[in-house]
Write a protein that holds these residues in place. Sequence first.
Motif, PDB file in Angstrom:
ATOM      1  N   LEU A  77       0.813  -1.220   0.000  1.00  0.00           N
ATOM      2  CA  LEU A  77       0.000   0.000   0.000  1.00  0.00           C
ATOM      3  C   LEU A  77       0.843   1.265   0.000  1.00  0.00           C
ATOM      4  O   LEU A  77       0.541   2.229  -0.700  1.00  0.00           O
ATOM      5  CB  LEU A  77      -0.914  -0.006   1.233  1.00  0.00           C
ATOM      6  CG  LEU A  77      -1.600   1.326   1.529  1.00  0.00           C
ATOM      7  CD1 LEU A  77      -2.660   1.633   0.490  1.00  0.00           C
ATOM      8  CD2 LEU A  77      -2.219   1.317   2.916  1.00  0.00           C
ATOM      9  N   ASP A  78       1.892   1.249   0.806  1.00  0.00           N
ATOM     10  CA  ASP A  78       2.646   2.482   1.021  1.00  0.00           C
ATOM     11  C   ASP A  78       3.491   2.816  -0.218  1.00  0.00           C
ATOM     12  O   ASP A  78       4.678   2.551  -0.269  1.00  0.00           O
ATOM     13  CB  ASP A  78       3.553   2.296   2.247  1.00  0.00           C
ATOM     14  CG  ASP A  78       4.072   3.628   2.753  1.00  0.00           C
ATOM     15  OD1 ASP A  78       3.717   4.659   2.149  1.00  0.00           O
ATOM     16  OD2 ASP A  78       4.830   3.630   3.726  1.00  0.00           O
ATOM     17  N   LEU A 102      -6.529   1.245   7.931  1.00  0.00           N
ATOM     18  CA  LEU A 102      -6.552   2.197   6.819  1.00  0.00           C
ATOM     19  C   LEU A 102      -7.739   3.153   6.951  1.00  0.00           C
ATOM     20  O   LEU A 102      -7.598   4.363   6.747  1.00  0.00           O
ATOM     21  CB  LEU A 102      -6.611   1.443   5.481  1.00  0.00           C
ATOM     22  CG  LEU A 102      -6.675   2.309   4.223  1.00  0.00           C
ATOM     23  CD1 LEU A 102      -5.489   3.251   4.148  1.00  0.00           C
ATOM     24  CD2 LEU A 102      -6.734   1.444   2.961  1.00  0.00           C
ATOM     25  N   ALA A 103      -8.902   2.616   7.314  1.00  0.00           N
ATOM     26  CA  ALA A 103     -10.089   3.464   7.428  1.00  0.00           C
ATOM     27  C   ALA A 103      -9.829   4.596   8.414  1.00  0.00           C
ATOM     28  O   ALA A 103     -10.125   5.766   8.126  1.00  0.00           O
ATOM     29  CB  ALA A 103     -11.290   2.631   7.866  1.00  0.00           C
ATOM     30  N   GLY A 104      -9.269   4.255   9.566  1.00  0.00           N
ATOM     31  CA  GLY A 104      -9.000   5.280  10.571  1.00  0.00           C
ATOM     32  C   GLY A 104      -8.054   6.340  10.044  1.00  0.00           C
ATOM     33  O   GLY A 104      -8.280   7.544  10.229  1.00  0.00           O
ATOM     34  N   ASN A 105      -7.013   5.905   9.354  1.00  0.00           N
ATOM     35  CA  ASN A 105      -6.024   6.871   8.873  1.00  0.00           C
ATOM     36  C   ASN A 105      -6.529   7.679   7.679  1.00  0.00           C
ATOM     37  O   ASN A 105      -6.145   8.839   7.506  1.00  0.00           O
ATOM     38  CB  ASN A 105      -4.718   6.148   8.532  1.00  0.00           C
ATOM     39  CG  ASN A 105      -3.945   5.808   9.797  1.00  0.00           C
ATOM     40  OD1 ASN A 105      -3.692   6.672  10.619  1.00  0.00           O
ATOM     41  ND2 ASN A 105      -3.609   4.535   9.974  1.00  0.00           N
ATOM     42  N   ARG A 146       0.922  11.502   3.338  1.00  0.00           N
ATOM     43  CA  ARG A 146       2.145  10.721   3.479  1.00  0.00           C
ATOM     44  C   ARG A 146       2.151   9.952   4.810  1.00  0.00           C
ATOM     45  O   ARG A 146       2.331   8.743   4.858  1.00  0.00           O
ATOM     46  CB  ARG A 146       3.350  11.677   3.401  1.00  0.00           C
ATOM     47  CG  ARG A 146       4.693  11.038   3.593  1.00  0.00           C
ATOM     48  CD  ARG A 146       5.230  10.500   2.262  1.00  0.00           C
ATOM     49  NE  ARG A 146       6.094   9.336   2.461  1.00  0.00           N
ATOM     50  CZ  ARG A 146       5.676   8.097   2.540  1.00  0.00           C
ATOM     51  NH1 ARG A 146       4.388   7.805   2.479  1.00  0.00           N
ATOM     52  NH2 ARG A 146       6.505   7.097   2.692  1.00  0.00           N
ATOM     53  N   SER A 147       1.935  10.692   5.891  1.00  0.00           N
ATOM     54  CA  SER A 147       2.062  10.006   7.182  1.00  0.00           C
ATOM     55  C   SER A 147       0.851   9.117   7.453  1.00  0.00           C
ATOM     56  O   SER A 147       0.966   8.136   8.174  1.00  0.00           O
ATOM     57  CB  SER A 147       2.297  11.012   8.315  1.00  0.00           C
ATOM     58  OG  SER A 147       1.205  11.871   8.428  1.00  0.00           O
ATOM     59  N   ALA A 148      -0.309   9.437   6.870  1.00  0.00           N
ATOM     60  CA  ALA A 148      -1.462   8.543   7.034  1.00  0.00           C
ATOM     61  C   ALA A 148      -1.126   7.169   6.475  1.00  0.00           C
ATOM     62  O   ALA A 148      -1.414   6.136   7.094  1.00  0.00           O
ATOM     63  CB  ALA A 148      -2.684   9.112   6.318  1.00  0.00           C
TER      64      ALA A 148
END
Lengths: 446, 291, 313
Positions: free
Chosen positions: A238-239, A415-418, A430-432
Amino acid sequence: MYTPPPLPRRTLLRGALGLGTAAALAACGRDSTTARTSGDVNLALWTHDPGYEAFFRKGVPEADGLTDFRYHLTVTRAGPADIVTKLLAQAVAGRGTPDMAGFEIGSFPRMLRGDISERLLHDFTPDIATVPGLKEDLLPARTAPYSKDGRVYALDSDTPMVVYYYRDDLFTEYGLAKDTPTWEEFAELGARVHKDHNASLCVVSTNGSDTAQIVQSFQMLLYQRGGAFFDADQKLVLDSAEAEEVLRFLCEGLRSGFVIDISDYYGAAMQTALKQGRVIGLPMAIWYKSYGLVPNVPEQKGKWRVRAMPRFAEGGGTTAALGGTGFGVIKDKANTRAATDFLLNTWLTHEGQVRRFIETGYLPTRRSVFEDRQLRGLKDDFCGGQRLFGLYRDLLPDVPPQHTSPDQSILFDVLAGNLLRAYRGDVSPRSALRRTAEEFRDQAGR
Amino acid sequence: MSATTSATSIRASVRSSAGARTRRGLLYLTLVLLLLAFLAPLVWALSGSFKPRGDIFAYPPKLVPDPFTLHNYRALIEDQPFARWFVMSTVVAVVATVVSVFVCALAGYGFAKFRFAGKRLLFGVMFSSLSIPFAVILVPLFVILVKTGLGSPWFALIVPWVAPAFGIFMMQQYIVQSVPDSVLEAARIDGASEFGIFRRIVLPLLRPSLGALAVWTFLQSYNSFLWPLVLVSDSSQYTLPLGLQTLFVSEQRQYDLVMAGAVLAVLPAVALFVLLRKQLLEGLSTGAVKG
Amino acid sequence: MTTAIAGPAGTTRERAHANRTAPRLKQSRAPYLFIAPFYVLYVLFMLVPVLVSLWLSLTEWVGLGTPHWVGLRNYRLLATDVSFHRALGNTGVFVMIAVFVVVPLALLIAQALNTRGLRVRDLWRTAYFVPIVVSPIIVALIFGLIFDRQFGLLNSVLRALFGTGGVDWLGDPGLAKVSIGLVMLWRWTGYLTVFFLAGLQAVPKELYEAAALDGAGRIRTFTTVTLPALKPVTAFVVVTSFIGAAQIFEEPYLLTGGGPSESTLSVTMFIYRAAFQRQQFGYAAAAAVVLFVLVFGLSQLFNRLLGIGRATS
């Protein structure tokens, strides 16, 4: 509506499946249950969607004609996640499993944990291999999500491409170009529309009780852009630069009003937004017409159109895939062969796939069916008589494969939270993404 | 005359009637505001159940359905096995309630009014079972029941739950508070059997709390979701929450039918409450007289 | 016969004392028979499954096939799991809301409903009670609509009254907890009122008469007569509310899914998520054991504080 099927294919499939039966018999010999090979058979089917129930019921005569069985169906309906829960519970208790079950794509990864799928589900690979040409004809993008170690455990209901829906009447009224080529230009257009008409051209979901929905809004564009959650080895990828670009695009869209955050794609907030003309276009999967638009805004019939999504200037394709339901057969049961034959002869035949699109709106999962003349001639009333199938056929080569992991639900949770944090501007895109990857690694190791 | 009646009448006589009137006015105002807060969401659901699906979330919301339709109810009852869900849930809940109230009163009485060896330990064991999260026992319990052939919904939805520690604890607390030892002593001197005392003296004294417990037990059973979900595999034995859930999964949100179903589903529970309200309010004094 | 329960002798402690001083050895079988049905069911349907779970918590199990023994690994992982710590913290907040907001409010409402000559008492009681009977699915549907940031009723009202709306009730981590608290308040208050009302019915009227003769005011009567007399009921409501809130599941599960960013994740949700979304049954069982130990310990503490232990010994 329904054209008689071309004969050669039918006989081919039948002959090939006959071989499969013999193989299955040999395999089942040591099992205490005697496998049924012909005659009356009552299949227990579990599914979350009444549409599938109707499809299979109508398919009974077809399957009766193509196989040695006479089918009867007993259908149990439960929520998509509940089907997996119930199935495992029944399997542990050693009783009452269904013969056939529909796994919604978001719930299927649970079956990939440990050796659950190997223990419980029939492997379709030999069945597919015995039908000449079938293996090549089935879209790999739609077998990948239900495969493990090269074995196919479920057959997908759909090639759920993502397209762009828009209100043709309002686009005309507001003087908006209907063929804007890139998302970047489209976003500028969107900012203007928001300022002038308080309307948005893109939607992200913030539905807390359904993390998959939050993820979906991002997932569509991510996969279109060429990013992914997992690679074929179930490793998190993902990242990436693509992911960051897409997330930044959505966050900036939220600031400019090009994107609107809506709590639920299928519920109250969306209905209100559509009715008030606050949302006049959005990227979504093809099935969204039947689940989101038609039931919520029936009065807008004829005003909607479908086009391919704009592209990202930096790269990527024209579509993504979102959703789907794989039907699997429970192995080592008396009805395993019967259920497999039933599924293959309703779900995978040319005419079955044509019928599926006509009745449920789900796209074929066999490449060849996309050439069907009847389907290409169909007009869509809700979309003002548009012939949509040609568009779908053109998008087909761009449908990206989707690989899952047993840890997918963990990814969706973090992922949802971020995503929500990034949408609100609490953290940078970026940091999410970095935090998502970190939290995922931390939790997935447990 | 109830207990509070006489108490407040004395108090009222001491105070000026003007102040009492203001206070009463404030009381009613508060009650009405609370009523609105508690009922508004439900009134909205009720009104929604008579609206066509496209109107349910109309903005701004309309209270009175226009057009008014019974379609949701008709579709629910004619096209869905709603009646079956309804009967299943109600029968299971009623049976569970009757048995459970009796068992809890028995055990509560045992703990409240007797001294016996190991009581402290046994009470602790009972009480601690209150804090066992249901999620812990869900899977093992299911497997045990099914493997022993007790997995039928009629058994498994009822029997394992008829002796909830909650109910026993509640009964024990009420019995300590409201059943005087002197009454029991008198009965014993008259030569009544222990069970006879329980049935003829203790149970009548417990009426209000039995009502409260009945309501609690009924709701536990009637609204339970996770257990029936795992247990019931045959959709012809679905309970109401399971049935409603099938109308409301993933993308298929049949709000219209669910609203109608919710309105109908509330009825048995409210009916029970209204039926038991006399019990719930009945003063203890009357119970004692009967005893 | 009303004299049977009359008099100040009716306090819990003294009755308990009377109990102690009245041994009846010859009927010693009776109490065991009274409590036997519970223990039969308890052993079969509670103790055995719990022991199985305890064993599971020492294994790794995906929900099918053979569990693998891992010793205390699950517990060690829990000790460093940020999500689990968050879940514990959130659950603590929900417990506080239940015990210090919902319960007192229920008591006040019960007291108000117990007022002499109150009109249409049944209407109030029934109306306040109704929320608890509403299916959780509908509760989520209704409150999802009320709390919606863009189109919610609450924000519409705020906009109409104060000109500012757009409060992100379910999206802001802090507010999401508040919103869950509001739903708890809505669902549980009227219901707990029923228990307090039943308790108030049992308060001997002679106590009120005595207080009135002493010239006690409204508040003093409440604190010196009502509260002490309600002590057993209150203890019961507090302890069960505590245990209920410690296992809270439906409200966050249906309304926020534990989000945003796990700000409303409860321990039971954590357990459910591990078992039924992630197929980590061993890990879920370990979390459940921890929850059990915590709840058990704290409710023992409550018992001491509220004197439940004394009434039962």
